[in-house]
Write a protein that holds these residues in place. Structure first.
Motif, PDB file in Angstrom:
ATOM      1  N   ARG A 222      29.057  65.416  26.682  1.00 20.14           N
ATOM      2  CA  ARG A 222      29.268  64.981  28.059  1.00 20.14           C
ATOM      3  C   ARG A 222      28.005  64.330  28.620  1.00 20.14           C
ATOM      4  N   CYS A 225      27.253  60.845  26.093  1.00 19.66           N
ATOM      5  CA  CYS A 225      28.182  59.764  25.719  1.00 19.66           C
ATOM      6  C   CYS A 225      28.817  59.036  26.901  1.00 19.66           C
ATOM      7  N   VAL A 228      34.422  59.252  25.038  1.00 22.75           N
ATOM      8  CA  VAL A 228      34.600  60.338  24.079  1.00 22.75           C
ATOM      9  C   VAL A 228      35.963  60.217  23.400  1.00 22.75           C
ATOM     10  N   SER A 242      33.560  59.562  29.541  1.00 23.89           N
ATOM     11  CA  SER A 242      33.172  60.976  29.668  1.00 23.89           C
ATOM     12  C   SER A 242      33.668  61.539  30.992  1.00 23.89           C
ATOM     13  N   TYR A 246      36.338  64.655  31.070  1.00 21.15           N
ATOM     14  CA  TYR A 246      35.936  66.005  31.490  1.00 21.15           C
ATOM     15  C   TYR A 246      36.556  66.391  32.828  1.00 21.15           C
TER      16      TYR A 246
END
Ligand SMILES: Nc1ncnc2c1ncn2[C@@H]1O[C@H](COP(=O)(O)OP(=O)(O)OP(=O)(O)O)[C@@H](O)[C@H]1O
Ligand code: SF4
Ligand SMILES: [Mg+2]
Length: 323
Positions: A222, A225, A228, A242, A246
């Motif tokens: 996290r 990057c 992802v 990211s 997330y």
């Protein structure tokens, strides 16, 4: 990002390892390590690849670098398909793409001085004189935060973090544009990890590098990057920036992975989604959605039909019937 020409275009890539048996070593099946992966990698980005152990991250990285033959599909670099390159172009391509491993010590000769080890790339790939090569190696050592005097030292005289700096120096020696970092910081203490990440970021700027950053550590990914890719059993489950991934994970597998991070993301509910059972054996690949044997939302359709890899919002891809 989507208007840009990708540095790398990976299309429907499969990598199967044959399982051989008997005296005649007949192929009796395949390990489906990479199962139909399609992704574009853009210049200057850091693309994370996450997923459980055995889900095909390293095989994917090696395949992209041309270290494994493709079972199917194609990979293009700067618009040219690698499979069709001439010998000369292939050599250039291989210089442009490098790898950083978890344990650089394993690939270092314990009886060779570090300077000599770093010089090898210049001996093989350039016609620089000895004096120029030594100069280049010393500049490299400086660049990765090591002292020039370390030229004379042997691998065992370095700490884990310093060895990783040597691994990085080796990777950047020939000025590549693309580097696969395979668990490059996973074995390091947190403080050393932070220093190596800082170095990777600095080099990304100064050398215009593109990284494929493979890691099982979702916290590090996290932080490091831009985008992802989540892999499950060799297949792509989800791809997003990211931030998107997330904050708003869509695939049930991504949700389960993220729920297991020890430090919860602020604003996200804390309960942990436990996955039942182990990762299925990739030599006995499930029909339908590869995740259906463990997915809390699996339906009859999931057991029969492989979900399509779809863009569900700008730049956010997912393979799930229920999204
Ligand atoms: N050379 C090989 N021959 C046969 N099977 C292989 C080979 N390399 C990898 N595999 C198999 O392919 C699958 C994917 O392995 P891979 O090492 O790519 O996973 P990974 O995601 O990198 O795992 P880890 O997080 O443990 O490094 C595994 O089932 C592995 O056993
Ligand atoms: S397709 Fe079905 S089994 Fe696969 S992740 Fe989605 S809901 Fe789960
Ligand atoms: Mg691996």
């Amino acid at each position: 990002m989507t208007n840009q020409q990708p540095l790398l275009e990976v299309k429907n890539v499969k990598k199967y390892f044959p399982i051989k048996s008997g005296l005649l070593k007949r192929t009796i099946g395949n390990v489906q390590a990479v199962e139909n992966v399609s992704i574009d990698v853009y210049e200057g980005e850091t693309l994370g690849v996450v997923g459980e152990s055995g889900c095909g991250k390293s095989t994917f990285g090696r395949t992209v670098l041309g270290l494994e033959d493709l079972t199917d599909g194609s990979i293009s670099f700067r618009g040219e398909e690698i499979g069709g390159l001439s010998e000369r172009k292939l050599k250039k391509f291989k210089r442009e793409m490098q790898m950083i491993f978890q344990d650089p010590y394993a690939s270092l000769n314990p009886r060779q001085r570090i300077g000599d080890a770093l010089e090898e790339a210049f001996i093989i790939h350039t016609d620089l004189s000895k004096k120029e090569r030594v100069k280049r190696v010393k500049a490299l050592l400086n660049e990765v935060g090591l002292k020039e005097e370390y030229y004379e030292r042997y691998p065992h005289e370095f700490s884990g973090g310093q060895r990783q700096r040597i691994g990085i120096a080796r990777a950047i020696a020939l000025n590549p544009s693309f580097i696969v970092c395979d668990e490059a910081v996973s074995a390091l203490d947190v403080s050393v990890q932070a220093q190596i990440i800082k170095l990777l970021k600095k080099l990304q700027q100064s050398h215009q590098l593109t990284y494929l950053f493979i890691s099982h550590d979702l916290g590090v990914v996290r932080h490091v990057c831009d985008r992802v890719l989540v892999m499950y059993l060799g297949a792509t489950a989800e791809l997003a920036t990211s931030d998107q991934l997330y904050k708003n994970p869509l695939h049930p597998y991504t949700k389960a992975l993220l729920s297991a991070i020890p430090r919860p993301i602020p604003g996200r509910k804390k309960e942990r989604i436990r996955l039942e059972g182990d990762l299925p054996n990739p030599s006995n690949y499930p029909k339908g959605c590869p995740f259906h044997t463990r997915c809390p939302l699996a339906t009859e359709q999931c057991k029969q039909e492989r979900p399509e890899w779809r863009e569900v919002e700008d730049g956010h891809f997912v393979a799930c019937h229920e999204v």
